[in-house]
Design an enzyme around this catalytic site. Structure first.
Site, short mmCIF file in Angstrom:
data_model
loop_
_atom_site.label_atom_id
_atom_site.label_comp_id
_atom_site.label_asym_id
_atom_site.label_seq_id
_atom_site.Cartn_x
_atom_site.Cartn_y
_atom_site.Cartn_z
N SER A 1 0.82 -1.21 0.00
CA SER A 1 0.00 0.00 0.00
C SER A 1 0.85 1.25 0.00
O SER A 1 1.95 1.26 0.57
CB SER A 1 -0.90 -0.01 1.24
OG SER A 1 -1.49 1.26 1.46
N TYR B 1 -2.41 -0.28 9.92
CA TYR B 1 -2.60 -0.82 8.58
C TYR B 1 -1.31 -0.68 7.77
O TYR B 1 -0.84 -1.64 7.16
CB TYR B 1 -3.75 -0.09 7.87
CG TYR B 1 -3.87 -0.43 6.40
CD1 TYR B 1 -4.24 -1.71 5.99
CD2 TYR B 1 -3.59 0.53 5.41
CE1 TYR B 1 -4.33 -2.03 4.65
CE2 TYR B 1 -3.68 0.21 4.07
CZ TYR B 1 -4.06 -1.07 3.69
OH TYR B 1 -4.14 -1.39 2.36
#
Length: 335
Positions: A127, A152
């Site tokens: 990501s 995350y």
């Protein structure tokens, strides 16, 4: 090829599976169809896939070690694309344990499955959030990323480190793709485009964080899928010039690669909202709010490596992409 794709009820996974099936690959699709967001949308995505020849649906959780061991042993996929994950920066502040189970334990099970069953190439989702506190723009895979701003992001950085270990120890080719804000038809209801479209049509106010000054490298789903397939077909190889004296974070002496996959064209959130308003023919009511914990003010992808290695070239403008999403949304929800 026989390709195992995790997260096939998800946004990117369902689009990718379609493209692989269309070109003649066999797809083993794994998803636990959890209720992080609307299960009906996930089921609708899956229904489109199960109608196609060559698709096998497997409802399992990647964090279930025994189930994943059995699946890899029985199917023996040639290549794997691992997209299943607990997504969302803000949700990782509310429910951190979900990220450990899905993103760390789940990824461990996929790595072990690849290691023990002769998988020729693992491509997995990282990501843009791994860039965290980095400020040098555009973001480059050759920059250090040791300051994540959310759990995350930390879990995705951990995936990259875990993959490198398996590439080094077991000569497993791995390619990590740092996705930049993906949008388009069949998108996720927790993403800005979906939320804004739904609320503007309903006449409800939208929350605009950072007063609309966010800049995001919005990347259309078809461009993302094209990049994923090109990297899947381009098996990671060692960088023979890599040196531990001046280590390059994006490559290795092991068969390991990292790539940014974005539009290379950041757009300010306020402009993104204007385009949605234009397509809907309706103005938004805006709640202007400060930057949220865990969010970064800007993302901007340097995609030179992906262009050089696989000929990646994003071609969909934000105007085109939003128009296609709005058309899909109106049709799917009969608005």
């Amino acid at each position: 090829m026989k390709i195992l794709v995790t997260g096939t009820a998800g946004f990117i996974g369902s689009h990718l599976a379609h493209r692989l099936l269309d070109r003649g690959d066999e797809v083993i699709g794994v998803d636990n169809v959890n209720d992080y967001y609307d299960v009906n949308l996930k089921e609708a995505r899956l229904a489109r896939l199960t109608a196609k020849a060559g698709f096998t649906e497997v409802r399992k959780d990647v964090s279930d070690r025994a189930a994943m061991e059995a699946l890899f042993a029985s199917e023996k996929p040639e290549r794997v694309v691992h997209l299943a994950a607990q997504a969302g920066v803000r949700y990782s502040i509310e429910n951190p344990n979900a990220y450990v189970d899905a993103n760390l334990v789940g990824f461990m099970n996929v790595l072990e499955g690849c290691r023990h069953n002769g998988v020729k190439h693992l491509v997995y989702a990282s990501s843009s959030s791994v860039y965290g506190a980095n400020e040098t723009m555009p973001f480059s895979v050759h920059d250090n990323v040791d300051h994540p701003l959310s759990l995350y992001a930390a879990s995705k950085k951990a995936n990259e480190l875990m993959a490198h270990t398996y590439s080094h120890l077991y000569n497993l080719p791995t390619t990590g793709l740092r996705f930049f804000t993906v949008y388009g038809p069949w998108g996720r209801p927790d993403m800005a485009l979906f939320i804004f479209t739904k609320k503007i049509l309903a006449g409800e106010p939208i929350d605009v964080f950072n007063h609309g000054h966010h800049r995001r490298d919005f990347t259309y789903i078809d461009d993302i899928v094209e990049g994923v397939i090109r990297t899947l077909d381009h098996v990671a190889e060692p960088n023979q010039d890599w040196s531990g004296a001046t280590p390059d974070p994006g490559t290795s002496k092991a068969p390991y690669r990292l790539y940014n996959i974005g539009s290379n064209n950041p757009v300010e959130l306020s402009r993104f909202i204007e385009i949605i308003e234009e397509r809907l023919g309706k103005k938004a009511q805006k709640n202007l709010l400060p930057l949220q914990p865990g969010d970064v003010p800007a993302t901007y992808a340097n995609v030179d490596d992906l262009i050089d290695d696989v000929g990646y070239k994003p071609s969909t403008t934000v105007d085109e992409g939003i128009a296609r999403f709005v058309d899909w949304y109106r049709d799917f929800y009969k608005v």
